[in-house]
Design a protein around this motif. Structure first.
Motif, mmCIF file in Angstrom:
data_model
loop_
_atom_site.group_PDB
_atom_site.id
_atom_site.type_symbol
_atom_site.label_atom_id
_atom_site.label_comp_id
_atom_site.label_asym_id
_atom_site.label_seq_id
_atom_site.Cartn_x
_atom_site.Cartn_y
_atom_site.Cartn_z
ATOM 1 N N VAL A 71 0.905 -1.099 0.062
ATOM 2 C CA VAL A 71 0.151 0.093 -0.154
ATOM 3 C C VAL A 71 0.938 1.178 -0.194
ATOM 4 N N GLU A 72 1.855 1.328 0.842
ATOM 5 C CA GLU A 72 2.856 2.508 1.101
ATOM 6 C C GLU A 72 3.509 2.620 -0.257
ATOM 7 N N LEU A 73 3.990 1.753 -0.848
ATOM 8 C CA LEU A 73 4.871 1.748 -2.074
ATOM 9 C C LEU A 73 3.984 2.210 -3.270
ATOM 10 N N ALA A 74 2.749 1.729 -3.314
ATOM 11 C CA ALA A 74 1.635 2.145 -4.166
ATOM 12 C C ALA A 74 1.296 3.661 -4.179
ATOM 13 N N LYS A 75 1.201 4.129 -3.039
ATOM 14 C CA LYS A 75 1.109 5.451 -2.853
ATOM 15 C C LYS A 75 2.003 6.236 -3.468
ATOM 16 N N VAL A 130 13.127 1.849 -4.153
ATOM 17 C CA VAL A 130 12.496 2.210 -5.452
ATOM 18 C C VAL A 130 12.053 3.743 -5.347
ATOM 19 N N SER A 131 12.075 4.430 -4.168
ATOM 20 C CA SER A 131 11.721 5.857 -4.558
ATOM 21 C C SER A 131 12.685 6.628 -5.133
ATOM 22 N N TYR A 142 9.625 -0.193 -9.760
ATOM 23 C CA TYR A 142 8.110 -0.439 -9.075
ATOM 24 C C TYR A 142 7.684 -1.891 -9.776
ATOM 25 N N MET A 143 7.488 -2.158 -11.027
ATOM 26 C CA MET A 143 6.820 -3.291 -11.366
ATOM 27 C C MET A 143 7.743 -4.415 -11.309
#
Length: 197
Positions: A71-75, A130-131, A142-143
Motif C-alpha cells: 500500500v505504501e509503495l503504491a502511494k 524504489v523511491s 516498481y513493477m
C-alpha cells in the motif's frame, strides 16, 4: 488339631491379604504410570498446539508487513509513475491491499495476534530503494518489485491456505489468494511493458 486348623486358616488369610496388597500396589503403580503417560501426552499436545499457534501468528505478522509495504509503495507510485497503466496498477494495490489489510487486522485481533504498526525494516528499505528512481526507471523498478513480491505472496498464501493450523487463518489465505494471483499476472504484463519503455 484345632490349633493347627486355626493357624492354617490364619496363614491362608494372611497370604491372601499380602497377595491382595501386592495386587493393589501393582494396580496403583499401573494407575500412576498411566496418569503420568496421559500427562506427558497432554503436555505434548499442548506444546504442539502452542507451536502451531506461534507459526500462524508469525505468518499473519509477516503477511501484515507485506500488505502494508504494498500500500505504501503504491502511494509513492501514484505520484512518481509516468505510465498511466502503472498508476492504475498502483491504485489497484491500494484498493485491494487496504481491504485485505483491514480483514487481516480484524482476524489478528480475534486471535490475539499483535500486528506491527510500522513497516518492518526490510520493507521500508524496499520503499526507499524504489523511491530513489524517477521517470521510466521508477516504473520499471516498481513493477520489478511488485512482480517479485507477488510471486512470494502467492507462494506464502498458498502454503498458509494448504497447511495453516488455524481454520480461520487458512480460510482468509484461501480467500485472498485469487486476488494475489491476479495481481501477479497483471504485474507480469506490466513488467514486460515497462521493459520496452
Amino acid at each position: 488339631m484345632k490349633t493347627k486348623s486355626i493357624l492354617l486358616s490364619t496363614a491362608i488369610a494372611v497370604a491372601f491379604g499380602v497377595a491382595s496388597c501386592n495386587s493393589n500396589s501393582g494396580d496403583s503403580q499401573d494407575s500412576t504410570e498411566h496418569l503420568n503417560n496421559q500427562a506427558i501426552e497432554a503436555t505434548a499436545v499442548t506444546d504442539s498446539m502452542a507451536r502451531a499457534q506461534k507459526e500462524d501468528a508469525e505468518s499473519v505478522v509477516e503477511l501484515a508487513g507485506g500488505g502494508m509495504m504494498e500500500v505504501e509503495l503504491a502511494k509513492v507510485a501514484l505520484t512518481k509513475a509516468t505510465s498511466p497503466k502503472v498508476k492504475q496498477f498502483a491504485q489497484m494495490m491500494i484498493d485491494d491491499h487496504t481491504k485485505a489489510n483491514e480483514e487481516l487486522k480484524s482476524l489478528a485481533s480475534s486471535k490475539n495476534i499483535v500486528l506491527p504498526t510500522t513497516l518492518p525494516e526490510d520493507h521500508q528499505k524496499t520503499i526507499n530503494d524504489v523511491s530513489e528512481e524517477s521517470g521510466k526507471k521508477f516504473d520499471r523498478k516498481y513493477m520489478d518489485v511488485m512482480l517479485e513480491d507477488h510471486k512470494k505472496d502467492v507462494d506464502k498464501f498458498q502454503k498458509l491456505a494448504d497447511n495453516g493450523n488455524d481454520e480461520d487463518i487458512k480460510a482468509f489465505a484461501a480467500k485472498i489468494l485469487p486476488t494475489l494471483i491476479h495481481h501477479k499476472e497483471e504485474a507480469e504484463k506490466l513488467e514486460k511493458l515497462t521493459d520496452k519503455m
